[in-house]
Design a protein around this motif. Structure first.
Motif, PDB file in Angstrom:
ATOM      1  N   HIS A  21       0.678  -1.164  -0.169  1.00  0.00           N
ATOM      2  CA  HIS A  21       0.045  -0.128   0.050  1.00  0.00           C
ATOM      3  C   HIS A  21       0.800   1.204  -0.041  1.00  0.00           C
ATOM      4  N   ALA A  22       1.919   0.976   1.016  1.00  0.00           N
ATOM      5  CA  ALA A  22       2.946   2.251   0.767  1.00  0.00           C
ATOM      6  C   ALA A  22       3.780   2.551  -0.627  1.00  0.00           C
ATOM      7  N   LYS A  25       0.916   4.098  -2.869  1.00  0.00           N
ATOM      8  CA  LYS A  25       0.827   5.393  -2.469  1.00  0.00           C
ATOM      9  C   LYS A  25       1.800   6.430  -3.137  1.00  0.00           C
ATOM     10  N   ALA A  29       2.009   9.301  -5.730  1.00  0.00           N
ATOM     11  CA  ALA A  29       2.536  10.645  -5.392  1.00  0.00           C
ATOM     12  C   ALA A  29       3.339  11.158  -6.550  1.00  0.00           C
ATOM     13  N   ALA A  50      -8.403   5.166   0.225  1.00  0.00           N
ATOM     14  CA  ALA A  50      -7.320   5.743   1.189  1.00  0.00           C
ATOM     15  C   ALA A  50      -6.278   6.674   0.446  1.00  0.00           C
ATOM     16  N   ILE A  51      -5.840   6.160  -0.784  1.00  0.00           N
ATOM     17  CA  ILE A  51      -4.759   6.868  -1.485  1.00  0.00           C
ATOM     18  C   ILE A  51      -5.299   8.096  -2.374  1.00  0.00           C
ATOM     19  N   THR A  52      -6.378   7.955  -2.787  1.00  0.00           N
ATOM     20  CA  THR A  52      -7.208   9.068  -3.447  1.00  0.00           C
ATOM     21  C   THR A  52      -7.118  10.155  -2.466  1.00  0.00           C
ATOM     22  N   LYS A  53      -7.433   9.966  -1.215  1.00  0.00           N
ATOM     23  CA  LYS A  53      -7.369  10.874  -0.361  1.00  0.00           C
ATOM     24  C   LYS A  53      -6.350  11.691   0.272  1.00  0.00           C
ATOM     25  N   THR A  54      -5.367  10.685   0.182  1.00  0.00           N
ATOM     26  CA  THR A  54      -4.383  11.019   0.661  1.00  0.00           C
ATOM     27  C   THR A  54      -3.271  11.802  -0.464  1.00  0.00           C
ATOM     28  N   VAL A  55      -3.344  11.389  -1.615  1.00  0.00           N
ATOM     29  CA  VAL A  55      -2.726  12.010  -2.561  1.00  0.00           C
ATOM     30  C   VAL A  55      -3.563  12.755  -3.682  1.00  0.00           C
ATOM     31  N   PRO A  56      -3.585  14.097  -3.652  1.00  0.00           N
ATOM     32  CA  PRO A  56      -4.632  14.818  -4.241  1.00  0.00           C
ATOM     33  C   PRO A  56      -4.053  14.444  -5.871  1.00  0.00           C
ATOM     34  N   GLU A 231       7.072   3.163   4.802  1.00  0.00           N
ATOM     35  CA  GLU A 231       7.383   4.209   3.763  1.00  0.00           C
ATOM     36  C   GLU A 231       8.751   4.252   3.558  1.00  0.00           C
TER      37      GLU A 231
END
Length: 264
Positions: A21-22, A25, A29, A50-56, A231
């Protein structure tokens, strides 16, 4: 150095949680169009959200399929016929006494940890060679070199990944396609955190105490002296998947905190 993966497509297997997942993401990014993969639609959809929310502005899709089977790999390839970047991350681990590990476990670990990467590399690598650009990364482990006595069947699969990765790299000679392995050490992913919590409960310790003791007892040569974060592993993978890593090929790249006491 600014890693820019705009215009590239990426598939990360086993990416609904943990290191995978990291990585997904991190690739998103960097601008890649990323496909998240997991066994269930619910987990895949949650990971994409979750990725869509974290990475505009992230371009993220999901495909639910178990890459531990031929059918699952075929489902994934049918849904996603071509990719520029393949991250063979899906894998399982389980501490188990060698004398109590049946044939079925050896076969299951081999199917999930090894054959998933074999099948997907076979499906995607020819397209990469024709387009003269691509990245394949196997997420191996320091256990590929330091075979853990509590998980010999797991260590075997991680060593196999190194052999496959190096062999595939030989097929890329003179092209802009690369194949590499990344070797994480103890990493605090969700699965490992569950394992450490169980140890803590069993020994009457805090999670922090159990984690520190695990590293000292089972990875005493660690220079990091702690678990890595997901990460920290993902950062290496994103680099290897980038255009900037064009001269890195056929390598086994360590993110294991200095556990392995060799200089090569």
């Amino acid at each position: 150095m600014k890693i820019d993966l705009k215009g590239k497509t990426a598939l990360v297997t086993g990416s609904t949680a943990g290191i995978g997942h990291a990585i997904a993401k991190g690739l998103a990014a960097a601008g890649a169009e990323v496909t998240v993969n997991g066994r269930t639609r619910e987990k895949v959809e949650a990971a994409v959200a979750a990725i869509t929310k974290t990475v505009p502005g992230a371009r993220v899709h999901g495909v639910a399929a178990s890459v531990s089977t031929v059918e699952g790999c075929n489902t994934l390839v049918t849904a996603l016929p071509e990719v520029d970047i393949l991250i063979n991350n899906a894998g399982i681990f389980e501490p188990k006494d060698f004398f109590e590990t049946p044939d079925e476990d050896w076969s299951r670990f081999f199917e999930v940890n090894v054959m998933s990467g074999v099948r997907l590399s076979r499906a995607y690598m020819q397209g990469m060679l024709k387009r003269n650009w691509g990245r394949i990364v196997f997420i191996s482990s320091e256990s590929a070199l330091n075979i853990p006595t509590e998980m010999i069947h797991y260590g075997m699969t991680k060593t196999a990944q190194l052999s496959i990765s190096r062999g595939l790299a030989e097929l890329t000679r003179g092209t802009a396609v690369t194949v590499n392995s990344v070797l994480p050490g103890p990493t605090m992913s969700e699965g490992v955190e569950t394992f450490v919590k169980a140890l803590a409960k069993q020994n009457g310790q805090s999670v922090e105490e159990a984690a520190a003791l695990f590293v000292k007892q089972h990875r005493p040569t660690s220079l990091l002296q702690r678990f890595a974060s997901v990460e920290e592993v993902a950062n290496m993978v994103v680099y290897v998947a980038s255009k900037e890593a064009s001269a890195t090929n056929g390598a086994a790249l360590r993110v294991e905190g200095g556990i392995i006491q060799t200089i090569a």
